[in-house]
Write an enzyme that holds these catalytic residues in place. Sequence first.
Site, PDB file in Angstrom:
ATOM      1  CG  ASP A  91       0.785   4.269   4.320  1.00  7.79           C
ATOM      2  OD1 ASP A  91      -0.560   3.741   4.032  1.00  7.79           O
ATOM      3  OD2 ASP A  91       0.989   3.470   5.626  1.00  7.79           O
TER       4      ASP A  91
ATOM      5  CG  ASP B  56      -0.215  -0.156   2.845  1.00  9.39           C
ATOM      6  OD1 ASP B  56      -0.942  -1.272   3.030  1.00  9.39           O
ATOM      7  OD2 ASP B  56       1.184   0.016   2.919  1.00  9.39           O
TER       8      ASP B  56
ATOM      9  CG  ASP C 218       7.541   1.917  13.251  1.00  9.82           C
ATOM     10  OD1 ASP C 218       8.043   2.355  12.318  1.00  9.82           O
ATOM     11  OD2 ASP C 218       6.801   1.411  13.351  1.00  9.82           O
TER      12      ASP C 218
END
Length: 453
Positions: free
Chosen positions: A80, A78, A157
Amino acid sequence: MLKKYQPEYYCEPQLLTIELTDKPGSPNVIPRPEHVITRTNICESALKVLYRLKAAGFEAFLVGGGVRDLLLGREPKDFDIATNALPEEVTGLFRNSRLIGRRFKLVHVRFGREIIEVATFRSGHDAASDDMGRMEDGMILRDNVYGNLEDDAWRRDFTINSLYYDIRDFSVVDYTGGVSDLEKGVLRIIGDAEQRYLEDPVRMLRAVRFAAKLGFRIHADSEAPITRLGDRLEAVPAARLFDEMLKLFLSGYAVETFELLRHYDLFRYLFPETDDCLAKEEKGFPHMLVAKGLLNTDDRVAEGKPVTPAYLFAVLLWEPVRERAEALLAEGFSEVQSLQRAGDEVIAAQTQRVSLPKRFSLQTREIWTMQARLKRRNGKRAERLFAQARFRAAYDFLLLRADTGEDELQSLADWWTEYQEVNIDNRVNMAQQVPSGGVRKKRRRRRKKVAQG
């Protein structure tokens, strides 16, 4: 040098190794000629969102796993997007969008069945003084403190997920050394690892997932706190852990993920009863059904075949169900009753850790109870079983059990394999030749009527 897949439309650019500068606010900007990302590899819907945000005067970047995978020559799952536009400003630009999330407010822009996720740049929580960025016991409960591009990069992260593709000049922006870590095959958390895991314990599961998926090693500093902090997963909502389980085990790397979860002692916080069973040996041999079941799952994902969460949980929870069912069988319950009751008890306990929606748990129970019913195949029973919606999943599970040597089931598995391969007349003959047998239901004892008068 980064490994990269090169389809026909790729030219042969070189990706330069650029070391991270220590000066804050000065990212490494990798110009278009020095990396492998092209707009040809970015889905049209993501490009539409990027260009519309840009045309409206906002900053817009492709970010995260999409950039990481493109740099590695992989096909992203995907795309983002990160922007300085506020969520309400994004929804104002796209009629085909909706605002979602409370803990982490996002905009989903829908193009048919495709969804492009758009997030506003976020900052850390040091300056958070209101409900936009709530924390409790070190955990982030709400993450809507907005910032700029640099803030957003440092709050992500892992370094390899903190890379930005700038639609304005097609460069890659790297604040955290992600490109260098990609080239070295290192997974490194940004900032103090212990603090970041305390903020969101799911990051430990993400570390395992990315290490398994990419074949990377977790950096020593990022690895050290994991075994100490595993119990923090108990504070994560069970519904969120269900979503993480699907990512962990249905992405094609379930075996490697399972091994790493056990290596870092995280599996027991997700599936405690299964972990207890796996610690024991059976007839001097370790339990192999979970590992083989996950290998089958990976094979199906690689072949583009569907894998239902119901089957996944049937595999992951079978050992405690079987152990409990055997105890109930010894108490005098029938095999079907034992499996039904054991399944109910195990799932009830399991959903305290990782939730399993009812639409899947019902199917999981059927797969288990049909293991007993598949033995009763004489007469018209075989035909009725074969017509059931859950037959194929139950049959596959029977094959898995037989493959691990459980209860000498190979002859039964072979019978059902042959049954599916022959014509209808031969199926009838096969069923007629099966001895009736089986455990008869015990008749209920009627209560004596109390004499009146």
